[in-house]
Design a protein around this motif. Structure first.
Motif, PDB file in Angstrom:
ATOM      1  N   ASP A  16     -50.703  12.273  49.268  1.00  0.00           N
ATOM      2  CA  ASP A  16     -49.318  12.761  49.272  1.00  0.00           C
ATOM      3  C   ASP A  16     -48.778  13.095  50.658  1.00  0.00           C
ATOM      4  N   VAL A  17     -49.494  12.725  51.709  1.00  0.00           N
ATOM      5  CA  VAL A  17     -49.017  12.954  53.074  1.00  0.00           C
ATOM      6  C   VAL A  17     -48.535  11.624  53.637  1.00  0.00           C
ATOM      7  N   LYS A  18     -47.263  11.562  54.116  1.00  0.00           N
ATOM      8  CA  LYS A  18     -46.665  10.320  54.613  1.00  0.00           C
ATOM      9  C   LYS A  18     -46.827  10.203  56.127  1.00  0.00           C
ATOM     10  N   SER A  19     -46.958   8.892  56.530  1.00  0.00           N
ATOM     11  CA  SER A  19     -46.944   8.593  57.964  1.00  0.00           C
ATOM     12  C   SER A  19     -45.492   8.534  58.456  1.00  0.00           C
ATOM     13  N   SER A  20     -45.317   8.205  59.709  1.00  0.00           N
ATOM     14  CA  SER A  20     -43.970   7.936  60.234  1.00  0.00           C
ATOM     15  C   SER A  20     -43.471   6.618  59.640  1.00  0.00           C
ATOM     16  N   GLU A  21     -42.170   6.341  59.772  1.00  0.00           N
ATOM     17  CA  GLU A  21     -41.501   5.228  59.080  1.00  0.00           C
ATOM     18  C   GLU A  21     -41.673   3.904  59.828  1.00  0.00           C
ATOM     19  N   PHE A  22     -41.847   2.769  59.010  1.00  0.00           N
ATOM     20  CA  PHE A  22     -41.805   1.410  59.553  1.00  0.00           C
ATOM     21  C   PHE A  22     -40.676   0.679  58.828  1.00  0.00           C
ATOM     22  N   THR A  23     -39.667   0.137  59.565  1.00  0.00           N
ATOM     23  CA  THR A  23     -38.475  -0.452  58.956  1.00  0.00           C
ATOM     24  C   THR A  23     -38.424  -1.955  59.213  1.00  0.00           C
ATOM     25  N   PHE A  24     -37.955  -2.776  58.161  1.00  0.00           N
ATOM     26  CA  PHE A  24     -37.785  -4.221  58.304  1.00  0.00           C
ATOM     27  C   PHE A  24     -36.776  -4.696  57.268  1.00  0.00           C
ATOM     28  N   THR A  25     -36.229  -5.962  57.456  1.00  0.00           N
ATOM     29  CA  THR A  25     -35.257  -6.549  56.512  1.00  0.00           C
ATOM     30  C   THR A  25     -35.707  -7.937  56.089  1.00  0.00           C
ATOM     31  N   ASN A  26     -35.234  -8.406  54.818  1.00  0.00           N
ATOM     32  CA  ASN A  26     -35.483  -9.765  54.345  1.00  0.00           C
ATOM     33  C   ASN A  26     -34.588 -10.054  53.147  1.00  0.00           C
ATOM     34  N   VAL A  27     -34.594 -11.348  52.669  1.00  0.00           N
ATOM     35  CA  VAL A  27     -33.681 -11.768  51.599  1.00  0.00           C
ATOM     36  C   VAL A  27     -34.438 -12.431  50.457  1.00  0.00           C
ATOM     37  N   THR A  28     -33.806 -12.447  49.246  1.00  0.00           N
ATOM     38  CA  THR A  28     -34.363 -13.102  48.055  1.00  0.00           C
ATOM     39  C   THR A  28     -33.853 -14.534  47.943  1.00  0.00           C
ATOM     40  N   THR A  29     -34.486 -15.325  47.038  1.00  0.00           N
ATOM     41  CA  THR A  29     -34.067 -16.704  46.750  1.00  0.00           C
ATOM     42  C   THR A  29     -33.025 -16.712  45.639  1.00  0.00           C
ATOM     43  N   PRO A  30     -32.332 -17.846  45.417  1.00  0.00           N
ATOM     44  CA  PRO A  30     -31.357 -17.894  44.315  1.00  0.00           C
ATOM     45  C   PRO A  30     -32.043 -17.835  42.952  1.00  0.00           C
ATOM     46  N   SER A  31     -31.261 -17.509  41.916  1.00  0.00           N
ATOM     47  CA  SER A  31     -31.812 -17.376  40.557  1.00  0.00           C
ATOM     48  C   SER A  31     -32.154 -18.737  39.971  1.00  0.00           C
ATOM     49  N   ARG A  32     -33.082 -18.712  39.024  1.00  0.00           N
ATOM     50  CA  ARG A  32     -33.381 -19.933  38.285  1.00  0.00           C
ATOM     51  C   ARG A  32     -32.625 -19.906  36.959  1.00  0.00           C
ATOM     52  N   VAL A  33     -32.619 -21.023  36.261  1.00  0.00           N
ATOM     53  CA  VAL A  33     -32.068 -21.089  34.900  1.00  0.00           C
ATOM     54  C   VAL A  33     -32.873 -20.151  34.014  1.00  0.00           C
ATOM     55  N   ASP A  34     -32.181 -19.377  33.178  1.00  0.00           N
ATOM     56  CA  ASP A  34     -32.912 -18.394  32.370  1.00  0.00           C
ATOM     57  C   ASP A  34     -33.232 -18.878  30.961  1.00  0.00           C
ATOM     58  N   ASN A  35     -32.595 -19.938  30.519  1.00  0.00           N
ATOM     59  CA  ASN A  35     -32.911 -20.434  29.179  1.00  0.00           C
ATOM     60  C   ASN A  35     -32.339 -21.831  28.999  1.00  0.00           C
ATOM     61  N   ILE A  36     -33.046 -22.649  28.277  1.00  0.00           N
ATOM     62  CA  ILE A  36     -32.575 -24.001  27.951  1.00  0.00           C
ATOM     63  C   ILE A  36     -32.725 -24.190  26.458  1.00  0.00           C
ATOM     64  N   SER A  37     -31.714 -24.710  25.824  1.00  0.00           N
ATOM     65  CA  SER A  37     -31.779 -25.002  24.397  1.00  0.00           C
ATOM     66  C   SER A  37     -31.625 -26.493  24.181  1.00  0.00           C
ATOM     67  N   VAL A  38     -32.271 -26.952  23.120  1.00  0.00           N
ATOM     68  CA  VAL A  38     -32.134 -28.346  22.709  1.00  0.00           C
ATOM     69  C   VAL A  38     -31.096 -28.372  21.600  1.00  0.00           C
ATOM     70  N   THR A  39     -29.926 -28.922  21.901  1.00  0.00           N
ATOM     71  CA  THR A  39     -28.818 -28.901  20.940  1.00  0.00           C
ATOM     72  C   THR A  39     -28.798 -30.145  20.056  1.00  0.00           C
TER      73      THR A  39
END
Length: 1004
Positions: free
Chosen positions: A365-388
């Motif tokens: 429960d004892v924290k060190s000093s802070e380390f900071t950085f930035t980054n980005v996520t990828t685009p979303s994928r298709v969440d569902n496909i139905s056979v109509t």
């Protein structure tokens, strides 16, 4: 001289008796007196000083003790004499006897007991201590169980010793922590104390009760605690391999100590002791940690639309925890296992978003000093496909646009890659994949593409529609099964789904060969079934292939013949079908008959002749196996004609002879009287509807005397018949009552399945209105040991109706065993499984439906259970309406199934309520078809089949009341009923009815 001596002796005796002292110059010396006031005036460990008073200085003394004797001389001046006995043992009890000695004679002696001073303890050790107690130990003085007295402060403790051993252990409790005490210990013997043994010792000081860390960094901890008891005790601190002594002086109540030279992110265990006069307190143990070092670098090793995979080296190569903050989220990352790298996936992110992260090393429960950085996520994928949509060569796919944007997509399957460009409005993408193979499973991978960055893969599988079966053949059949055969579709081991009736069967195919063979079992004989067969691949069904076929009808069973037409014909009778049959074909010689019912009359035959008939069941064009039966026509037609002629001739001759002898008038009168009695007792005529009310009123006169006489007339009917099987020892336990035994001529016989089995059940066939010899079965209510037999009778007789006229328990007595399941869970009785499929309750009755299944043959039979619940024991229903309505429901059901087996009717004994209901059904049919009823004749015929049918006179009267109420308007029914039953006590007072109730104890 002798006389003188005697005189002197007598004088002395007189002197002693009188209490006077008389001195005679010539007498012997007297016994000296004992000393007085003998006491002990001083003692030591080895001496006791005795003192006593004397009245004569001329006496000397003798002292006896412990096997020794001392002579003691006294000076003439002493009135108190003191004598010291030495060389005694310490702490010992002595008994002294002191004798006064004068002129060689001893007094009787005075006894005194006393004790020497015990020795003191020579050494004491402290074998244990804590903050409030010291454990003392010393050797027993002289190895004896002396007592001891311990003094310290203002306390005095007495210590009693007993038992073996030569060591005394004593715990002094209730002391103050960290305090020096001075103790005095005495040996005590008979309340005599030894000299004092003095020693000092200290209690354990109190330990520190709490320690706080008031500051920390990567290499040091600042500790702080309150002084123990506000004293300037010393302290000893241990951690790792280090020991530090902390001396405290000066004012203030708090001790502050800095522990330095520690390692970063390390947990230390400290032990702190309070020290007083080289005695340590109990250990106060606590743990704490230094501040860990921070992470020095982070890399992103993977990403998707909602997550980033972060990686960094473990700080100091240890399994520290880490705390990651981004947006409003805080995540705690626990690390375990080997390796020197931490990998963490940040999930739940938004696609294509830049995040700022802050990472902390966390240790305890004892924290060190802070380390900071930035980054980005990828685009979303298709969440569902139905056979109509699908067919054998194509699939139509559909999915929602990702984030409702016009992203492009890449679709991969079976080595093919298709790029799908999307533009325009709408939020749905539809794409048709064509050129596929029938009944084939495909795996597709779909990617969202944005600025040349692909989303994670969305994988799905689906199948094209399989081809259907193109032909089916029936390669075999019997009464309950059909064997189907068809070619495997595309020569693949597809599954198949077969539907027929309410059944659905899934057929799994495996192994070699290109033909599928499947047996459909547990079918009903002679039944046409429509089948629908589907090819199934991965739960996708082909189009339907439909066909029909018929099982072989069951062979005709229960073939039997009945005489008819005076021997010039016969009636062939058979049992209702198992399953379905459209007709029965009977072949007699060159004659062929097709019959739809369960009996066939064949005329134009010759009496006393044997005829063989071949019988086959038909179900459409399918025939059962043929069964043959041989029957003889009635021989009684020819014999009866001859006998009748001879009887008439003989009678005429007799009458003529008697008349000639002038005795004819008297004999003829007696003959006529006898004949009249016979007819009145056993021949009853139907009563037309028009005259029935008049007949009813006539029978009711004089407190129902007409009913009484007529009912008595029926008392002996049928009683001469045999009931041999019911009397067998093995069958007696199957009878509920000893006086209700089925007649041998009409009893129902069970099939005998083994040499030790019995065909017995307490039940009889009963005639119906239409002449059917087996319209009903009158049975007793099942006993616990006959429930399986009861269901076997229902199954073998093909009965589809059971009528129950009793409750299982009435007036606290068990009247019938419950023979059906308590709920909808199936129960097995012998080889038959019974399932309750429905239950419907009315005010006076309950209707249930059972499905009875033969576990050996898979055959099923539906049985309807009509349970009348409002019929009181030993009586009749309060009103006729409910029973007449109940009978109407049963009759309607019976006429809906004309080919079923006998209707089973039971109450408790199977005679009273059972007989009344059967008679009511017959009489109401007769009333409808003939406009007349013959109640006495009906009961007469029933009693020829089973004893005591319509068991009480009240039930007999109730039958007449039912007919009356069926003839009159409903508004008059209650008034007439009240009239007929207002003297119900008189009805039961009838002698015959009362004797039946008492003797049988079976009234229904």
């Amino acid at each position: 001289m002798g006389r003188l001596a005697l005189l002197v002796c007598l004088c002395r005796c007189v002197a002693v008796v009188s209490g006077q002292t008389t001195s005679y110059a010539s007498s012997a010396p007297s016994t000296p007196p004992d000393v007085i006031s003998l006491s002990v005036t001083h003692r030591s460990e080895t001496t006791l000083t005795l003192q006593w008073a004397t009245s004569n200085s001329t006496y000397s003394y003798k002292l006896s003790y412990d096997g020794r004797v001392e002579d003691i001389s006294a000076s003439q001046e002493d009135s108190l004499i003191t004598h010291t006995v030495s060389s005694l043992s310490p702490g010992t009890e002595y008994t002294f006897i002191l004798y006064t000695v004068f002129e060689g004679r001893n007094s009787t002696g005075v006894s005194i007991t006393n004790y020497t001073t015990p020795s003191r303890v020579d050494n004491i050790s402290v074998t244990g201590r804590n903050e409030t107690a010291l454990i003392l130990q010393w050797n027993k003085v002289n190895n004896k169980n002396y007592s001891y007295m311990l003094k310290y402060s203002v306390n005095t403790t007495y210590i009693n010793v007993s038992g073996g051993g030569d060591v005394v252990t004593h715990t002094v409790s209730g002391l103050s922590p960290g305090t020096e005490y001075t103790f005095s210990l005495y040996t005590v013997f008979k309340d005599v104390k030894s000299s004092e043994f003095t020693f000092t010792n200290v209690t354990t000081p109190s330990r520190v009760d709490n320690i706080s860390v008031t500051g920390r960094n990567e290499t040091a901890l600042i500790l702080q605690w309150n002084k123990v008891n506000s004293n300037n005790y010393s302290y000893m601190l241990k951690y790792s391999v280090n020991t530090t002594y902390i001396n405290v002086s000066g004012g203030g109540d708090v001790v502050t100590h800095t522990v330095s030279g520690l390692s970063p992110g390390t947990e230390y265990t400290f032990s702190l002791y309070t020290v007083f006069k080289d005695v340590k307190s109990s250990e106060f143990t606590f743990t704490n940690v230094t501040t860990p070092s921070r992470v020095d670098n982070i890399s992103v090793t993977g990403r998707n639309e909602t997550a980033l995979i972060l990686q960094w080296n473990k700080v100091n190569n240890k399994n520290y925890s880490y705390m990651l903050k981004y947006s409003v989220n805080t995540t705690y990352i626990n690390v375990s296992g080997g390796g020197d790298v931490v990998t963490h996936t940040v999930s739940g992110l938004s696609p294509g978003t830049e995040y700022t992260f802050s990472l902390y090393t966390v240790f305890k429960d004892v924290k060190s000093s802070e380390f900071t950085f930035t980054n980005v996520t990828t685009p979303s994928r298709v969440d569902n496909i139905s056979v109509t949509g699908r067919n054998e060569t194509a699939l139509i796919l559909q999915w929602n646009k990702v984030n409702n944007n016009n992203y492009n997509y890449t679709l991969k399957y079976s080595g093919n890659t298709t790029y799908i460009n999307v533009s325009g409005g709408g939020d749905v993408v539809t794409h048709t994949v064509s050129g596929l193979s029938p009944g084939t499973e495909y795996t597709f991978s779909l990617y969202t593409v944005f600025k040349d960055v692909k989303s994670s893969e969305f994988t799905f599988t689906n199948v094209t529609t399989p081809s259907r079966v193109d032909n089916i053949s029936v390669t075999g059949r019997n009464e309950t099964a059909l064997i189907l055969q068809w070619n495997k579709v595309n020569n693949n081991n597809y599954s198949y789904m077969l539907k027929y009736s309410v059944n659905t069967t899934y057929i799994n195919v495996s192994g070699g060969g290109d033909v599928v063979t499947h047996t459909v079992s547990c079918l009903s004989p002679g039944t046409e079934y429509t089948f629908s067969l589907y090819t199934v691949f991965k739960d996708v069904e082909s189009s339907e292939f439909t066909f029909t076929n018929v099982t072989i009808p069951a062979i005709v069973s229960g073939l039997r013949c009945e005489y008819a037409s005076g021997g010039y014909g016969l009636t062939l009778v058979w049992d209702p079908p198992i399953g379905v049959r459209t007709a029965v074909q009977v072949i007699l010689g060159d004659k062929r008959f097709i019959q739809l019912e369960e009996s066939l009359f064949i005329g134009e035959l010759q009496p006393t002749q044997w005829y063989t008939m071949t019988v086959t069941a038909l179900s459409g064009a399918v025939l059962s196996a043929p069964v043959s039966v041989s029957c003889q026509t009635d021989p009684r037609g020819v014999i009866a004609g001859v006998l009748s002629f001879l009887l008439v001739l003989t009678l005429c001759i007799g009458i003529f002879i008697w008349y000639r002898k002038s005795k004819l008038p008297g004999v003829l009168s007696k003959f006529k009287s006898s004949t009249k009695d016979k007819v009145s007792s056993y021949t009853y005529s139907p009563i037309p509807i028009q005259t029935f009310p008049e007949h009813f009123n006539s029978m009711s006169c004089d407190e129902n005397q007409g009913f009484c006489r007529e009912y008595e007339d029926l008392s002996a009917v049928g009683t001469e018949q045999s009931h041999t099987a019911a009397d067998l020892p093995d069958n007696k336990k199957k009878n509920r009552f000893i006086n209700v035994l089925p007649y041998e001529s009409s009893r129902v016989k069970l099939s005998v399945e083994s040499a030790t089995a019995s065909d017995y059940i307490n039940a009889n066939y009963m005639h119906g209105y239409n002449g059917n010899l087996k319209q009903y079965i009158a049975a007793q209510g099942p006993l616990p040991c006959t429930v399986s037999d009861f269901w076997r009778m229902v199954w073998e007789q093909k009965s589809q109706i059971i009528v129950m006229l009793t409750n299982c328990t009435e007036n606290g007595r068990i009247k019938c065993e419950q023979y059906w399941p308590l709920d909808y869970t199936p129960c097995v009785y012998g080889n038959l499984q019974v399932t309750v499929t429905s239950e419907h309750k009315e005010t006076s009755w309950t209707l249930r439906e059972f499905v009875v299944r033969n576990k050996s043959t898979c055959e099923e039979q539906t049985v309807t259970h009509f349970h009348f619940t409002a019929w009181p024991d030993h009586g009749v229903p309060r009103a006729t309406h409910d029973l007449i309505q109940f009978r109407g429901v049963i009759r309607q059901h019976m006429e809906s199934f004309p080919f079923m087996g006998p209707t089973v009717v039971h109450c408790s004994a199977g005679v009273g309520r059972t007989g009344t209901l059967i008679a009511l059904d017959i009489l109401l049919q007769q009333l409808e078809k003939e406009a007349a009823v013959n109640i006495a004749g009906c009961v007469h015929r029933m009693r020829l089949s089973r004893p005591l049918m319509v068991q009480t006179e009240a039930q007999y009267v109730f039958l007449h009341q039912c007919i009356m109420d069926s003839l009159r308007p409903k508004q008059d029914s209650q008034q007439v009923q009240d009239s007929i039953y207002e003297n119900s006590d008189m009805i039961y007072a009838n002698a015959l009815a009362l004797s039946q109730v008492k003797s049988a104890s079976t009234a229904d």
